[in-house]
Design an enzyme around this catalytic site. Structure first.
Site, PDB file in Angstrom:
ATOM      1  N   ARG A   1     -60.351 -42.364  -4.806  1.00 55.56           N
ATOM      2  CA  ARG A   1     -61.786 -42.207  -4.579  1.00 55.56           C
ATOM      3  C   ARG A   1     -62.568 -43.248  -5.371  1.00 55.56           C
ATOM      4  NH1 ARG A   1     -63.309 -36.095  -4.994  1.00 55.56           N
ATOM      5  NH2 ARG A   1     -65.174 -36.910  -3.951  1.00 55.56           N
TER       6      ARG A   1
ATOM      7  N   TYR B   1     -62.181 -31.201   0.370  1.00 56.24           N
ATOM      8  CA  TYR B   1     -61.790 -30.037  -0.424  1.00 56.24           C
ATOM      9  C   TYR B   1     -61.240 -28.864   0.388  1.00 56.24           C
ATOM     10  CZ  TYR B   1     -64.380 -32.551  -3.994  1.00 56.24           C
ATOM     11  OH  TYR B   1     -64.813 -33.510  -4.879  1.00 56.24           O
TER      12      TYR B   1
ATOM     13  N   ARG C   1     -68.333 -26.980   0.780  1.00 56.99           N
ATOM     14  CA  ARG C   1     -68.624 -28.339   0.306  1.00 56.99           C
ATOM     15  C   ARG C   1     -67.585 -29.334   0.811  1.00 56.99           C
ATOM     16  NH1 ARG C   1     -67.159 -30.475  -5.631  1.00 56.99           N
ATOM     17  NH2 ARG C   1     -68.031 -32.553  -5.425  1.00 56.99           N
TER      18      ARG C   1
ATOM     19  N   GLU D   1     -54.570 -30.362 -16.543  1.00 55.43           N
ATOM     20  CA  GLU D   1     -55.720 -30.870 -15.792  1.00 55.43           C
ATOM     21  C   GLU D   1     -55.338 -30.939 -14.322  1.00 55.43           C
ATOM     22  OE1 GLU D   1     -58.210 -35.059 -15.303  1.00 55.43           O
ATOM     23  OE2 GLU D   1     -56.936 -34.794 -17.062  1.00 55.43           O
TER      24      GLU D   1
ATOM     25  N   HIS E   1     -56.814 -31.560 -10.143  1.00 54.30           N
ATOM     26  CA  HIS E   1     -57.849 -32.003  -9.207  1.00 54.30           C
ATOM     27  C   HIS E   1     -57.341 -31.774  -7.797  1.00 54.30           C
ATOM     28  CE1 HIS E   1     -60.268 -33.721 -12.370  1.00 54.30           C
ATOM     29  NE2 HIS E   1     -59.142 -34.206 -12.876  1.00 54.30           N
ATOM     30  N   ILE E   2     -58.213 -31.286  -6.959  1.00 60.72           N
ATOM     31  CA  ILE E   2     -57.859 -30.995  -5.576  1.00 60.72           C
ATOM     32  C   ILE E   2     -57.602 -32.295  -4.807  1.00 60.72           C
ATOM     33  CG2 ILE E   2     -58.713 -29.982  -3.420  1.00 60.72           C
ATOM     34  CD1 ILE E   2     -60.329 -28.011  -5.282  1.00 60.72           C
ATOM     35  N   SER E   3     -58.491 -33.243  -4.977  1.00 57.23           N
ATOM     36  CA  SER E   3     -58.346 -34.532  -4.285  1.00 57.23           C
ATOM     37  C   SER E   3     -57.609 -35.516  -5.194  1.00 57.23           C
ATOM     38  CB  SER E   3     -59.723 -35.100  -3.924  1.00 57.23           C
ATOM     39  OG  SER E   3     -60.437 -35.443  -5.096  1.00 57.23           O
TER      40      SER E   3
ATOM     41  N   ARG F   1     -64.308 -42.087 -10.777  1.00 60.58           N
ATOM     42  CA  ARG F   1     -63.433 -40.904 -10.827  1.00 60.58           C
ATOM     43  C   ARG F   1     -62.049 -41.224 -11.392  1.00 60.58           C
ATOM     44  NH1 ARG F   1     -66.125 -36.813  -8.068  1.00 60.58           N
ATOM     45  NH2 ARG F   1     -67.523 -37.554  -6.430  1.00 60.58           N
TER      46      ARG F   1
ATOM     47  N   PRO G   1     -68.194 -27.673 -12.319  1.00 62.90           N
ATOM     48  CA  PRO G   1     -69.346 -27.687 -11.427  1.00 62.90           C
ATOM     49  C   PRO G   1     -69.005 -27.928  -9.957  1.00 62.90           C
ATOM     50  CG  PRO G   1     -69.306 -29.676 -12.776  1.00 62.90           C
ATOM     51  CD  PRO G   1     -68.253 -28.758 -13.306  1.00 62.90           C
ATOM     52  N   ASN G   2     -69.733 -27.197  -9.137  1.00 63.19           N
ATOM     53  CA  ASN G   2     -69.699 -27.290  -7.680  1.00 63.19           C
ATOM     54  C   ASN G   2     -68.438 -26.725  -7.044  1.00 63.19           C
ATOM     55  OD1 ASN G   2     -72.308 -28.557  -7.401  1.00 63.19           O
ATOM     56  ND2 ASN G   2     -71.345 -30.386  -8.269  1.00 63.19           N
TER      57      ASN G   2
ATOM     58  N   ASN H   1     -59.831 -27.461 -13.914  1.00 67.97           N
ATOM     59  CA  ASN H   1     -60.421 -28.456 -13.020  1.00 67.97           C
ATOM     60  C   ASN H   1     -61.865 -28.591 -13.478  1.00 67.97           C
ATOM     61  OD1 ASN H   1     -61.551 -30.025 -11.036  1.00 67.97           O
ATOM     62  ND2 ASN H   1     -60.523 -28.962  -9.346  1.00 67.97           N
TER      63      ASN H   1
ATOM     64  N   ALA I   1     -66.593 -32.856 -11.902  1.00 66.85           N
ATOM     65  CA  ALA I   1     -67.322 -34.058 -12.312  1.00 66.85           C
ATOM     66  C   ALA I   1     -67.349 -34.251 -13.824  1.00 66.85           C
ATOM     67  CB  ALA I   1     -68.745 -34.021 -11.760  1.00 66.85           C
TER      68      ALA I   1
END
Length: 141
Positions: free
Chosen positions: A108, A26, A21, A99, A101-103, A112, A13-14, A75, A78
């Site tokens: 964070r 990102y 965004r 798996e 993740h960009i960040s 998360r 999502p997103n 990825n 959420a």
């Protein structure tokens, strides 16, 4: 000649909003533009891409990839932190999943830091921006 590897990139999502965004988190590049660069970089690999904001669609795509793809770069965004179902889908298939993740999710919010995917993944790559996907693809080569 060696058989071409088939790798499926799945975004949750997103992530369809990449480039718009939260660019401070990102970046400002759309995933479609970045994916074209990946396809050019990994010409000897068949790369496919799927994105959905729906948990059920992601689970179905993971299930359908079993026996078709040599690897999945996932990825789940959420859903990483909330979806037992996606974790169960990964555990149920034989295709290995990385798996990504960009960040850096561990830098964070505390929620998360939990992943329902990591336990079932072949590996985890976090915090390298969009390059996280490139590193994941290289892990399959």
């Amino acid at each position: 000649m060696a058989q071409e590897l088939k790798i499926l990139v799945i975004n949750g999502p997103n992530l369809n909003l990449l480039g718009k965004r939260e660019p401070d988190v990102y970046g400002n590049q759309s995933f479609e533009d970045y994916f074209s660069k990946l396809q050019f970089q990994f010409k000897e690999t068949e790369l496919s891409y799927f994105q959905s904001n729906s948990e059920g669609d992601l689970i179905t795509k993971i299930q359908d990839a079993d026996g078709v793809f040599d690897g999945i770069v996932l990825n789940a965004a959420a859903y990483t932190h909330t979806s037992v179902g996606i974790g169960d889908a990964i555990a149920a298939v034989s295709v290995p999943v990385i798996e990504v993740h960009i960040s850096n999710t561990f830098a964070r919010e505390a929620f998360r830091h939990q992943s329902y995917i990591s336990k079932h993944a072949k590996g985890i790559i976090v915090g390298f921006g969009l390059q996280s996907y490139e590193l994941a693809i290289k892990s399959f080569l």
